[in-house]
Design a protein around this motif. Structure first.
Motif, PDB file in Angstrom:
ATOM      1  N   GLU A  34      57.191  18.376  23.718  1.00  0.00           N
ATOM      2  CA  GLU A  34      57.352  18.789  25.109  1.00  0.00           C
ATOM      3  C   GLU A  34      56.157  18.340  25.957  1.00  0.00           C
ATOM      4  N   TYR A  35      54.968  18.396  25.367  1.00  0.00           N
ATOM      5  CA  TYR A  35      53.768  17.945  26.074  1.00  0.00           C
ATOM      6  C   TYR A  35      53.879  16.456  26.405  1.00  0.00           C
ATOM      7  N   ALA A  36      54.336  15.657  25.430  1.00  0.00           N
ATOM      8  CA  ALA A  36      54.470  14.217  25.653  1.00  0.00           C
ATOM      9  C   ALA A  36      55.552  13.915  26.682  1.00  0.00           C
ATOM     10  N   LYS A  37      56.620  14.724  26.704  1.00  0.00           N
ATOM     11  CA  LYS A  37      57.686  14.528  27.684  1.00  0.00           C
ATOM     12  C   LYS A  37      57.159  14.750  29.101  1.00  0.00           C
ATOM     13  N   ARG A  38      56.383  15.811  29.278  1.00  0.00           N
ATOM     14  CA  ARG A  38      55.784  16.050  30.594  1.00  0.00           C
ATOM     15  C   ARG A  38      54.750  14.974  30.919  1.00  0.00           C
ATOM     16  N   ASP A  39      53.977  14.578  29.896  1.00  0.00           N
ATOM     17  CA  ASP A  39      52.942  13.574  30.077  1.00  0.00           C
ATOM     18  C   ASP A  39      53.538  12.241  30.516  1.00  0.00           C
ATOM     19  N   ARG A  40      54.744  11.948  30.018  1.00  0.00           N
ATOM     20  CA  ARG A  40      55.404  10.685  30.379  1.00  0.00           C
ATOM     21  C   ARG A  40      55.667  10.614  31.878  1.00  0.00           C
ATOM     22  N   ARG A  41      56.094  11.723  32.456  1.00  0.00           N
ATOM     23  CA  ARG A  41      56.343  11.768  33.902  1.00  0.00           C
ATOM     24  C   ARG A  41      55.032  11.647  34.673  1.00  0.00           C
TER      25      ARG A  41
END
Length: 603
Positions: A321-328
């Motif tokens: 989830e952290y990486a998903k937010r980080d991608r944005r």
């Protein structure tokens, strides 16, 4: 004075980076220079410049004064300003969001200051069940607290411009009724007294257009979430003091937990659509950096006050989830490459944008440095101990001392700031809030080990994000799952199988073709090799609960929660119980509102 401080700050960072580059060049070119060596040195200088920048920020924060700690209205005058508390929502857990809203309203009622505030739930939710749950929870809170005239809800039919467009829609339609708007995120929570202090500071300085707090993380159970929570509580205030010491009138805006002068925002913060298609064109994703730059360009002050306590948020509970937010965030920050040359932007605002870009560009640069360093011994020719111009053998010249000095310097840049902060905290009165000297040192040590092990995984996630953006792939705007539900190994493997392959290839190549590097790359390759297991375990709430019993990663807000945190937890249990006890009644017509006009405004 600010200009001089910034000059020496940047000069010292550059000096550290150049020294590291020179030492590295001496080591790798002791027996000849190749084009790979030149690339290695340049990449290392860029990486070390970024490390030195963060190191300097921490050092400035450690030695800077603690800042204000004053009340802008010491005589207790009641502010006549009206403030809108904005809570943007996008397919979130409605009970959790409204529990936080209820806690803040209840706190303002307790100190008899709700009359100065209105709360607006700005929904961009696209799922009918999410919209229905938001309306239902809003109605429950408005009725229970008799706050219908201070709690408003609307759901946009078209979420144009995403969060920035959501805020702009409010400013256009309702902003004229308010002097200030306190912008939160769906996971934000703030102490009512902090809100009053922020309003007082805005009243006291008409040039102040944006006042940012340092949000601290609460409510996490998993090992990963608890590490983030501990790190934010221990280190973030110090880093924020470093930022504040250099900000001048061009401070940061992190998009939430900040108060903004509504008229200034309306006059100067209209955001254009960038030409072209996403990811570099279209709507500006990381709008907060740009809005801060526009306010500073217009002559207003933008400031972060680290002494403002009682500002909280949640965070992703696992690395996926952290990486998903980080991608944005990565896509939004890389967009700023088109905005850095914009006319009349203040110098430090440009620096902030470049720093935001480097926060993500640093990972692929480190990865490139690793790849080039691996190729160097593989592609280099076999040593020639009997050159034609010499009658005697010429053996390689070891540069062990310089190599160890360079390694020590990089380790210090990486680890010394956190070590200094942890030790300083452990031996001061501040340690009692974390459970004492031992728990601070233990938590700091475990956090360093955990984040060091996670660093290669984060490097790969961020490098992948940068590569996708350069290939023209858009991130979209996925909603964030903040629940501590655990992360199955299968899910972790699906997200990181390619890291396993990368780790295995790295170990294979170094073992058979560059064995002298084998043990040096193990701290990078082994975490990649076991990435799925590592990601799954660090996202396991049961493991986090076990660690909590040992007092590792204890924080002040966990050991002694503030009243607003306790109130939020109480309201979440209440709203959840109400939802469970009520039969679902979801309609396809999300525009039909069950709330009376006093409690809801429908757009």
């Amino acid at each position: 004075m600010i200009v001089l401080g910034r000059f020496f700050f940047a000069l010292f960072a550059l000096l550290l980076a150049v020294v590291a580059g020179v030492l590295f060049a001496v080591v790798i070119t002791a027996n000849g220079t190749t084009w790979l060596h030149v690339v290695q040195v340049l990449l290392l200088i860029v990486c070390c410049l970024w490390l030195a920048w963060g190191f300097n920020t921490a050092v400035v924060g450690i030695f800077s004064r603690r800042g204000r700690r004053w009340t802008a209205a010491p005589d207790g005058r009641r502010s006549q300003s009206r403030t809108a508390i904005l809570m943007p929502v996008y397919n979130e857990d409605a009970d959790a969001v409204l529990a936080r809203v209820a806690a803040m309203i209840e706190g303002l009622q307790a100190i008899r200051r709700l009359d100065n505030f209105d709360v607006h739930i700005l929904s961009d939710s696209t799922k009918a069940e999410a919209v229905a749950a938001e309306r239902r929870a809003t109605f429950s809170v408005a009725a229970a607290l008799e706050a219908g005239s201070h709690l408003y809800y609307r759901n946009r039919k078209k979420n144009i411009g995403r969060k920035a467009g959501n805020i702009a829609d409010f400013v256009t339609n309702c902003g004229g009724a308010y002097d200030y708007m306190l912008i939160l995120d769906a996971d934000s929570l703030m102490r009512p007294e902090t809100m009053l202090e922020m309003v007082a500071r805005m009243d006291a300085d008409p040039e102040l257009a944006l006042l940012q707090t340092q949000p601290l993380i609460i409510g996490r159970r998993t090992l990963f979430g608890r590490a983030l929570q501990f790190s934010a509580a221990l280190y973030s205030p110090v880093f924020s003091r470093g930022i504040a010491s250099l900000q001048g009138r061009e401070g940061p805006f992190w998009g939430h937990n900040a108060i903004i002068r509504t008229r200034a925002f309306a006059d100067h913060c209209g955001l254009p659509n960038l030409s072209g298609k996403p990811p570099f064109g279209g709507h500006i994703l990381s709008h907060d950096f740009v809005e801060a730059a526009l306010l500073a360009r217009s002559g207003f002050k933008v400031r972060v006050d680290p002494d403002l306590q009682g500002s909280f948020e949640e965070a992703p509970t696992n690395l996926i989830e952290y990486a998903k937010r980080d991608r944005r965030w990565c896509q939004g920050n890389l967009q700023h490459g088109r905005l850095v040359p914009a006319p009349n932007i203040r110098f430090w605002s440009r620096v902030s944008m470049i720093s935001g870009i480097m926060a993500y560009a640093a990972s692929p640069i480190w990865l490139l440095f690793l790849i080039v360093s691996l190729l160097d011994p593989i592609l280099s020719p076999a040593p020639n101990y009997f050159p034609a111009d010499s009658l005697f053998p010429v053996f390689p010249q070891p540069e062990t001392g310089k190599a160890l000095l360079l390694l020590l310097g990089i380790v210090l840049l990486l680890l010394l700031p956190k070590t200094l902060i942890a030790c300083y905290t452990a031996f001061t009165r501040r340690s009692t809030a974390f459970g004492g000297l031992f728990t601070v040192l233990l938590g700091g040590g475990v956090e360093l080990v955990l984040t060091s092990a996670l660093a290669p995984i984060m490097m790969m996630f961020q490098s992948k994000a940068v590569a996708e953006i350069l290939l023209g792939l858009d991130s979209g705007w996925p909603s964030t799952d903040r629940d501590d539900e655990g992360l199955p190994l299968k899910t972790a493997f699906q997200a990181s199988w390619w890291m396993v392959i990368a780790g295995a290839v790295l170990l294979f190549l170094t073992f058979f073709y560059a064995f002298e590097l084998f043990f040096w790359v193990c701290p990078i390759a082994i975490p990649l090799l076991i990435a799925p297991l590592f990601i799954s375990l660090s996202g396991d709430p049961a493991l986090g609960d076990f660690v909590r019993k040992t007092s590792v990663f204890a924080t002040p807000f966990e050991l002694d929660p503030e009243p607003v945190i306790r109130s939020s937890e109480k309201w979440r249990r209440r709203l959840t119980d109400e939802t469970i006890g009520r039969e679902p009644n979801i309609t396809k017509d999300s525009s039909a509102s069950p709330l009376p006009p006093a409690a809801i405004a429908t757009a």
